[in-house]
Each structure stands twice: as structure tokens, then as C-alpha cells.
Design a protein around this motif. Sequence first.
Motif, PDB file in Angstrom:
ATOM      1  N   LEU A 189      16.937  21.247  31.762  1.00  0.00           N
ATOM      2  CA  LEU A 189      17.087  20.335  30.623  1.00  0.00           C
ATOM      3  C   LEU A 189      16.481  20.985  29.396  1.00  0.00           C
ATOM      4  O   LEU A 189      15.321  21.422  29.423  1.00  0.00           O
ATOM      5  CB  LEU A 189      16.395  19.008  30.910  1.00  0.00           C
ATOM      6  N   LEU A 200      17.483  12.769  30.791  1.00  0.00           N
ATOM      7  CA  LEU A 200      16.667  12.817  31.997  1.00  0.00           C
ATOM      8  C   LEU A 200      16.809  11.519  32.793  1.00  0.00           C
ATOM      9  O   LEU A 200      16.935  11.546  34.031  1.00  0.00           O
ATOM     10  CB  LEU A 200      15.201  13.054  31.623  1.00  0.00           C
ATOM     11  N   VAL A 211      14.454  18.946  38.259  1.00  0.00           N
ATOM     12  CA  VAL A 211      14.711  19.145  36.831  1.00  0.00           C
ATOM     13  C   VAL A 211      13.567  19.949  36.232  1.00  0.00           C
ATOM     14  O   VAL A 211      12.389  19.639  36.449  1.00  0.00           O
ATOM     15  CB  VAL A 211      14.845  17.808  36.072  1.00  0.00           C
TER      16      VAL A 211
END
Length: 469
Positions: A189, A200, A211
Motif C-alpha cells: 500500500l 486499507l 499489507v
Amino acid sequence: MLICLTASHRNASFDLLEKLSVGAPSVAPQLVANSDFIQGAVVLATCNRFEAYLDVDEPLTAGCALAAREVIDAVSAASFVDSADVIDAITVLSGDTVAEHLFSVSSGLESVVIGEEEIGGQVKRALQTARIEGTTSSALERLFQRASHTSRDVKTKTGVGGAGRSLVRLALELAESRVTDWAATRVLLIGTGKYARVSLAALHERGVTNVTVYSPSSRIAPFAERLSVPQVFTPGLDAVLAQSDVVVAASQSPTYVLSAAHFTAAAARPNALERRLVIDLGLPRNIDPAAQHLPGVELLDLETISLHAPIDEFKATTSARAMVDEAAAEFTAARVESEVTPAVVALRGHFFDVLDAEIARARARAGDDAAASETEAALRHLVGVLLHTPSVRARELARAGESESFVSALDALFGVQPAAAAQVTPLPTIVPVLPAASALPAGPGAGLGRTGTAARDDNPPRTGTAAAS
């Protein structure tokens, strides 16, 4: 008079919107400081629209056209886009249609995905920025505050936005056909702003647990700590990129965060994945478009995502449109009523001046006792009751466009004239834009409202790594 210059995904290419989003949002202070016509300015720049809302201190169409020209020239210079391309892509609205348009925009009815959640907050932040920069005005304050109120009503009282629609979620839906198991997907991300937070959350909704966040800004540490996600710094970026199935870029950086060289370097690392899906939600773009031509890289950018935006399923309901229309009508009515306010104030002043004079004479003759005070209170109440109907009638006449008849009646019956009687001026829907000030013709010029696509190709290319999230 309020006017709005608008360019969106409906009438401009994403290439042009990207260029406008870089420099154009900074023009408001310059416009307010240097223009003879613009008294206030609020700029709204999102991933699929650029709009400038202006408070123009000039009731004539020519004044609005000159103000529009000043905005176009300033936007063109700040974004390195030819002014002719800006004119082709921008529609200029004025008067009553400005409120209807902003209320519809803030409610998500004009978005790529109807009912998207983010636009309401973006409208609020546009007003906050104008306050900080000192470019707002009382008229723009009322307009934007009413827009936020209307947006809340539409969200809570209709089905629009009830499914949590957003570009982020639409992009992830498009990615469904490329992702076998979200729970086993490794995601990089990019960004630490609101759009990154929304991304998210959307990833977590689909079961993503792996992530890693990257941003060269100083905000990455508190972002990662607050949301409990691991972070990667620039020296380790290529290694994480090499092992990421999906990249979601949602940064506000004015330059590319990932270049084609990043993907080439990542692909050359040992045990690098052969394929990766890259979702670029940034405007300006976060990912160098050249990366999509590299082996194993599939790029979904805003332009691609918008082409797949559902139309029928998320079309605004009739009740949502009706609420926007009603709110815009009420806003217009309040504006029109304010134009007859000086006349109402003059009428009330005349009556109470006469009353005060008579009370003063009565007190001089009879003295100041309890009975006199009771009589005065009763008379003041009576005058207030007598003035109620004319005051209501004045607002009704103003809404009907007949405020001048009320002003004339005051003069004929009482010899009363408002100190600053405002006239109701018919407001055009589309403001013509004039050529540059150095070559103004006698006529009003050509109207806006055309659809354009590309801006000039000589815009300086953007390279480098971002310094903002």
C-alpha cells in the motif's frame, strides 16, 4: 454573484484532470488578491474533477466572463496547460445552477461511482483550505455549508451510498478476477492519507492480512503504528515490491512514487513474483504509466476504472435527486429573500420611528409611570403584529421575482425608500468567457460548455520519487 468553473470525468480526459490537479488548486489566493471582480474562491480538486467556485462582485455578465477568463489564465499557467485546452474542457455555471451543481456533487450524484463516500469530505476540506488561505466569502460559506448539510441528508434519507460505494472498492471489485484468494495475497500500500486509510479498510474487508505500507513522507511511522501495519523504507522498497501480488497506490504525491525502474529492479531480484496487479488511485498518477508495458505488470488506473463504473445499479434514486433539487430551491429562495431585506428593514424602521416619537411625546405629557410602560409595551406588540403580514408578503413577492413592486409600494404609501435597495437580477446559466483582457471585443464572447480531451503534450514530464504521502 456565484459562478463555478467545472471540469470532470464527464467532459475532460483524465490526462487533463491530472495536469489541472497539480498546480491549479493553488491559484485561489492569487485570484482573490489580484482580481477586480473575484471576492472569494474555493477550489475543489479530486481524482475525477476540478472545480473553482467564485464569488464575483459584479452583477453584469461581462464581469463574470472576465472573472472566468482570469481563472482560466491562472489555471493554465499553474498547470502548464494551454488555455485553449482548458476552455474546451471547462463548463462555467452561474447563479442558481451553482448551488444545484455543488449539492449534487457533494452528495455523490456526479461521481464516477454514484454515491461514493469520499466526495462529501473532500467538499468540506476544500472549504477548510479556503478558510486557511483567507479566500472564502460569506456567500461561499453559506453555499458550502448548505452543500454539506444536503449531502448528509441524502446519505441518511436515501439509498444512495448505502452500499459504501467508492472508487477504491470498485477497483478491488475489478481486481477480483485477477486474485484467487485475498487472504493469501501480499499487498503493498502506497500512501498515508485518507484515501490510503480507506483502501486499507477495503482490503481488510476482503480478508487481506498481509499489507505493507510505503511512503517517503514523515507521516508513515504514525500511520503504520496507528493502523498496526508494517512499514517499508526506501532502501527495502524493491524487495517488498518483488514479493507483492498487488500494489495499491493512493498517495497525494505530485510526482511518481514508483517508476518503471522500480518494477524492473524488483523483477530482477531472486524469487521475485512473475506477475503483479498495480492499482493506481492517485491523481496525479502515483505510478509511471510506462510500467504497464513491462512483462508481468498489469495496471489499473483511474481512467480504466472509470470505464467499468456501473451505471444502472448505482444510479441515483429519484428521492435523492428530489432532495438536491429541493435544497437548491431553498438556497435560491433564501438568496432572493435577502434582496428584499433592506426594504423590510426600512418599513420596520419607519413604523418604529413613528412609534418612538409618539411615545416620547406621551411621556413628556403624562410622565413615566407604570401605566405608561404597559401602554408602550402593548403598542410595540401591536406594531410588530401589524408588520408581520407585510414582512411575509415581501418574501413571497421576492420569491416570485416581484420585489420591486414591494419597494414601489413603500415609496407610494409611506414615502419610504430602502437605504440600499437590491434588485433581483436574472442570472444566466452559462457564463460566456471573454478572450484575454488585452483583446476584449465589444460582444460577450464565446460560451463555454464544450467537451475537450487532451492537454498539450509539451507539459514538463514528471519524474522522481514523491516527498508527500
